[in-house]
Motif scaffolding. Structure first.
Motif, PDB file in Angstrom:
ATOM      1  N   GLY A  16     -29.796 -14.091  18.644  1.00 13.35           N
ATOM      2  CA  GLY A  16     -31.125 -14.476  18.759  1.00 13.35           C
ATOM      3  C   GLY A  16     -31.734 -14.044  20.092  1.00 13.35           C
ATOM      4  O   GLY A  16     -31.358 -15.162  21.001  1.00 13.35           O
ATOM      5  N   GLY A  17     -32.219 -13.061  20.355  1.00 12.14           N
ATOM      6  CA  GLY A  17     -32.579 -12.840  21.854  1.00 12.14           C
ATOM      7  C   GLY A  17     -31.517 -12.840  22.599  1.00 12.14           C
ATOM      8  O   GLY A  17     -30.623 -12.168  22.367  1.00 12.14           O
ATOM      9  N   GLU A  18     -31.364 -13.547  23.580  1.00 13.68           N
ATOM     10  CA  GLU A  18     -30.239 -13.686  24.708  1.00 13.68           C
ATOM     11  C   GLU A  18     -29.338 -14.885  24.323  1.00 13.68           C
ATOM     12  O   GLU A  18     -28.566 -15.015  24.971  1.00 13.68           O
ATOM     13  N   TYR A  19     -29.194 -15.114  22.931  1.00 17.51           N
ATOM     14  CA  TYR A  19     -28.585 -16.418  22.736  1.00 17.51           C
ATOM     15  C   TYR A  19     -27.595 -15.830  21.734  1.00 17.51           C
ATOM     16  O   TYR A  19     -27.993 -15.236  20.626  1.00 17.51           O
ATOM     17  N   PRO A  26     -18.992 -11.316  29.010  1.00 18.57           N
ATOM     18  CA  PRO A  26     -18.835 -12.393  28.109  1.00 18.57           C
ATOM     19  C   PRO A  26     -20.071 -13.302  28.173  1.00 18.57           C
ATOM     20  O   PRO A  26     -20.359 -13.522  29.711  1.00 18.57           O
ATOM     21  N   PRO A  27     -20.650 -13.790  27.412  1.00 20.01           N
ATOM     22  CA  PRO A  27     -21.858 -14.797  27.660  1.00 20.01           C
ATOM     23  C   PRO A  27     -21.270 -16.347  28.166  1.00 20.01           C
ATOM     24  O   PRO A  27     -20.187 -16.484  27.918  1.00 20.01           O
ATOM     25  N   ALA A  28     -21.905 -16.828  28.688  1.00 16.98           N
ATOM     26  CA  ALA A  28     -21.354 -18.139  29.026  1.00 16.98           C
ATOM     27  C   ALA A  28     -21.821 -19.262  27.884  1.00 16.98           C
ATOM     28  O   ALA A  28     -23.104 -19.278  27.379  1.00 16.98           O
ATOM     29  N   LEU A  29     -20.756 -20.251  27.778  1.00 17.33           N
ATOM     30  CA  LEU A  29     -20.995 -21.184  26.703  1.00 17.33           C
ATOM     31  C   LEU A  29     -21.948 -22.407  27.125  1.00 17.33           C
ATOM     32  O   LEU A  29     -21.762 -22.829  28.245  1.00 17.33           O
ATOM     33  N   LEU A  30     -22.719 -22.735  26.370  1.00 16.32           N
ATOM     34  CA  LEU A  30     -23.596 -23.725  26.884  1.00 16.32           C
ATOM     35  C   LEU A  30     -23.322 -24.922  26.027  1.00 16.32           C
ATOM     36  O   LEU A  30     -24.007 -26.019  26.347  1.00 16.32           O
ATOM     37  N   SER A  31     -22.523 -25.049  25.181  1.00 18.30           N
ATOM     38  CA  SER A  31     -22.017 -26.490  24.494  1.00 18.30           C
ATOM     39  C   SER A  31     -20.792 -26.534  24.324  1.00 18.30           C
ATOM     40  O   SER A  31     -20.082 -25.613  24.519  1.00 18.30           O
ATOM     41  N   ARG A  32     -20.213 -27.579  23.940  1.00 15.44           N
ATOM     42  CA  ARG A  32     -18.713 -27.938  23.907  1.00 15.44           C
ATOM     43  C   ARG A  32     -18.562 -28.863  22.537  1.00 15.44           C
ATOM     44  O   ARG A  32     -19.471 -29.837  22.487  1.00 15.44           O
ATOM     45  N   LEU A  33     -17.444 -28.703  21.665  1.00 13.48           N
ATOM     46  CA  LEU A  33     -17.257 -29.317  20.380  1.00 13.48           C
ATOM     47  C   LEU A  33     -16.046 -29.700  20.801  1.00 13.48           C
ATOM     48  O   LEU A  33     -14.986 -29.270  21.392  1.00 13.48           O
ATOM     49  N   ASP A  34     -15.590 -31.021  20.116  1.00 12.05           N
ATOM     50  CA  ASP A  34     -14.179 -31.471  20.267  1.00 12.05           C
ATOM     51  C   ASP A  34     -13.309 -30.554  19.389  1.00 12.05           C
ATOM     52  O   ASP A  34     -13.896 -29.738  18.574  1.00 12.05           O
ATOM     53  N   ALA A  35     -11.906 -30.389  19.882  1.00 14.22           N
ATOM     54  CA  ALA A  35     -11.156 -29.653  19.163  1.00 14.22           C
ATOM     55  C   ALA A  35     -11.188 -29.918  17.762  1.00 14.22           C
ATOM     56  O   ALA A  35     -11.114 -28.885  17.024  1.00 14.22           O
ATOM     57  N   SER A  39     -15.649 -28.567  13.952  1.00 17.84           N
ATOM     58  CA  SER A  39     -15.767 -27.099  13.676  1.00 17.84           C
ATOM     59  C   SER A  39     -17.248 -26.617  13.932  1.00 17.84           C
ATOM     60  O   SER A  39     -18.239 -27.817  13.906  1.00 17.84           O
ATOM     61  N   GLY A  40     -17.658 -25.505  13.909  1.00 22.12           N
ATOM     62  CA  GLY A  40     -19.234 -25.026  13.864  1.00 22.12           C
ATOM     63  C   GLY A  40     -19.684 -24.296  15.030  1.00 22.12           C
ATOM     64  O   GLY A  40     -18.646 -23.710  15.769  1.00 22.12           O
ATOM     65  N   ILE A  41     -20.926 -24.471  15.113  1.00 26.93           N
ATOM     66  CA  ILE A  41     -21.755 -23.687  16.176  1.00 26.93           C
ATOM     67  C   ILE A  41     -21.476 -23.940  17.581  1.00 26.93           C
ATOM     68  O   ILE A  41     -21.583 -25.252  18.100  1.00 26.93           O
ATOM     69  N   VAL A  42     -21.256 -23.017  18.315  1.00 27.46           N
ATOM     70  CA  VAL A  42     -21.058 -23.356  19.994  1.00 27.46           C
ATOM     71  C   VAL A  42     -22.042 -21.907  20.369  1.00 27.46           C
ATOM     72  O   VAL A  42     -21.671 -20.816  20.197  1.00 27.46           O
ATOM     73  N   LEU A  43     -23.020 -22.719  21.095  1.00 28.48           N
ATOM     74  CA  LEU A  43     -24.003 -21.534  21.718  1.00 28.48           C
ATOM     75  C   LEU A  43     -23.619 -20.955  23.062  1.00 28.48           C
ATOM     76  O   LEU A  43     -22.809 -21.748  23.942  1.00 28.48           O
ATOM     77  N   ALA A  44     -24.068 -19.752  23.235  1.00 30.36           N
ATOM     78  CA  ALA A  44     -23.684 -19.236  24.370  1.00 30.36           C
ATOM     79  C   ALA A  44     -25.168 -18.296  24.832  1.00 30.36           C
ATOM     80  O   ALA A  44     -26.035 -17.796  24.178  1.00 30.36           O
ATOM     81  N   ALA A  45     -25.037 -18.261  26.151  1.00 32.71           N
ATOM     82  CA  ALA A  45     -26.356 -17.614  26.816  1.00 32.71           C
ATOM     83  C   ALA A  45     -25.797 -16.261  27.378  1.00 32.71           C
ATOM     84  O   ALA A  45     -24.873 -16.150  28.121  1.00 32.71           O
ATOM     85  N   ALA A  46     -26.409 -15.107  27.364  1.00 40.08           N
ATOM     86  CA  ALA A  46     -26.209 -13.672  27.731  1.00 40.08           C
ATOM     87  C   ALA A  46     -26.524 -13.537  29.279  1.00 40.08           C
ATOM     88  O   ALA A  46     -26.234 -12.777  29.967  1.00 40.08           O
ATOM     89  N   SER A  47     -27.391 -14.523  29.750  1.00 35.68           N
ATOM     90  CA  SER A  47     -27.756 -14.218  31.086  1.00 35.68           C
ATOM     91  C   SER A  47     -27.932 -15.764  31.676  1.00 35.68           C
ATOM     92  O   SER A  47     -28.074 -16.729  31.105  1.00 35.68           O
ATOM     93  N   ASP A  48     -28.013 -15.726  32.958  1.00 36.16           N
ATOM     94  CA  ASP A  48     -28.331 -17.127  33.691  1.00 36.16           C
ATOM     95  C   ASP A  48     -29.472 -17.828  33.597  1.00 36.16           C
ATOM     96  O   ASP A  48     -29.746 -18.926  33.194  1.00 36.16           O
TER      97      ASP A  48
END
Length: 355
Positions: free
Chosen positions: A113-116, A187-196, A199-208
């Motif tokens: 979605g956009g830059e995400y 590669p986009p920068a990861l914005l969130s972290r899940l425990d090992a 499972s599920g969505i981890v969001l990343a951003a394509a720009s600062d």
């Protein structure tokens, strides 16, 4: 719905999502090893001992061992202990490890979605790279596979969303178009972290700039994160947990008696039905499939808050109780920001419940 909206059970309106649907999460294998502490290890720290006994083809450094301990995957005589716990001869250390799928099949896009970009992380895979460990992570996979993903992104299949989820998570439209926007060269920068174990969505951003905008939206309480979990007990009404958390001990988050004044730090819990009625593999009787919503999130917030409310996640040996090897089921299923929404179902949840 988000924390603070427990009384309203209707769907939340959203704007168009470029791609959302069911992401096919790859399966994991799990292993559990028990190690009796010998005389030569009497007085050793738990993290150092775990690092030594797990040194195999994949390797395991002390930091990786600490992460396993913090995730509740290590028990000493059946109980969770902190990384600095001093072992004694005869202690039995049980280590449960999820073995994630190997590259290159780790990276699955749950949506763009956009830059995400939303990636679907399987259980057993670390989100961030762990120094001193050869265990795979989503961050490593991004760095190694990004050029391949850019050229041929693995996109989710689309499936009808079960009504029982739609009623709680809101409408989940998706476009019929399969057009994929041009992806950035880096590669986009990861914005969130899940425990090992989650499972599920981890969001990343394509720009600062996109990363900064997300942080601002999150700080303003404009981000909603929805999870699905199998919890111990029969939940028949919505619950809001407002207690403040003490996260100073990385091994285990403590729930405080006083309320957190920031609503974005609260946890909302909604019943979806008895887990056995779906049916969910490995779900025992007396358990509930639940939806959880948070806006920001602290370390182990959901796991600690649910246990405090009397509905620990099944299989959570750190905050719950022994349940005869019940599988841990916690999945980040939906992420809503003002302009986009991302959604993916866990592999363990059938698309429709038993009627």
């Amino acid at each position: 719905m988000c924390p603070g909206e427990v009384s309203g059970r209707g769907g939340t309106a959203q704007t168009g999502c470029h791609r959302c649907g069911h992401a096919v999460l790859l399966g994991t294998m799990s292993t559990e090893r028990s190690h009796t502490v010998p005389e030569t290890e009497n007085g050793s720290r738990l993290d150092a001992f775990v690092a030594r006994v797990l040194r195999d083809g994949n390797g395991c450094g002390v930091r990786a061992a600490k992460r396993l301990i913090e995730d509740g995957a290590v028990l000493v005589d059946g109980k969770p202990r902190p990384a600095q716990f001093k072992l004694r001869t005869g202690n039995v250390v049980a280590v449960h490890r999820e073995i994630p799928p190997s590259s290159p099949d780790t990276l699955v896009l749950a949506g763009i979605g956009g830059e995400y970009l939303a990636f679907a992380k399987p259980a057993g895979l670390h989100t961030a790279r762990i120094a001193g460990s050869a265990e795979p992570s989503l961050e490593q996979a991004l760095a190694a596979q990004w050029e391949t993903v850019r050229k041929s992104p693995l996109l989710p299949e689309h499936h009808p969303i079960p009504d029982v989820l739609r009623a709680v998570l809101g409408p989940l439209p998706h476009e019929e178009s399969t057009t994929v926007p041009a992806l950035p060269p880096e590669p986009p920068a990861l914005l969130s972290r899940l425990d090992a174990v989650t499972s599920g969505i981890v969001l990343a951003a394509a720009s600062d700039g996109a990363a900064s905008r997300f942080r601002a939206m999150e700080a303003a309480g404009r981000v909603c994160k929805y999870y699905l979990a199998v919890v111990d007990g029969i939940l028949d009404t919505a619950v809001s947990v407002t207690n403040a958390l003490n996260t100073s001990n990385r091994a285990q988050t403590k729930v405080l008696p006083e309320a957190d004044p920031d609503p974005a730090r609260h946890t909302a819990l909604y019943p979806l039905g008895e887990a056995a009625s779906f049916p969910i593999p490995g779900a025992a009787g007396g358990t509930t499939l639940a939806a959880i919503c948070i806006k920001r999130g602290a370390r182990h917030q959901i796991r600690a808050h649910l246990a405090h409310a009397g509905f620990p996640i099944c299989g959570d040996t750190l905050y719950g109780r022994e349940q005869g090897g019940a599988p841990f089921r916690l999945h980040h299923a939906r992420l809503v920001i003002p302009e986009f929404s991302f959604f993916c179902l866990p592999t363990w949840l059938p698309l429709t419940p038993i009627v």
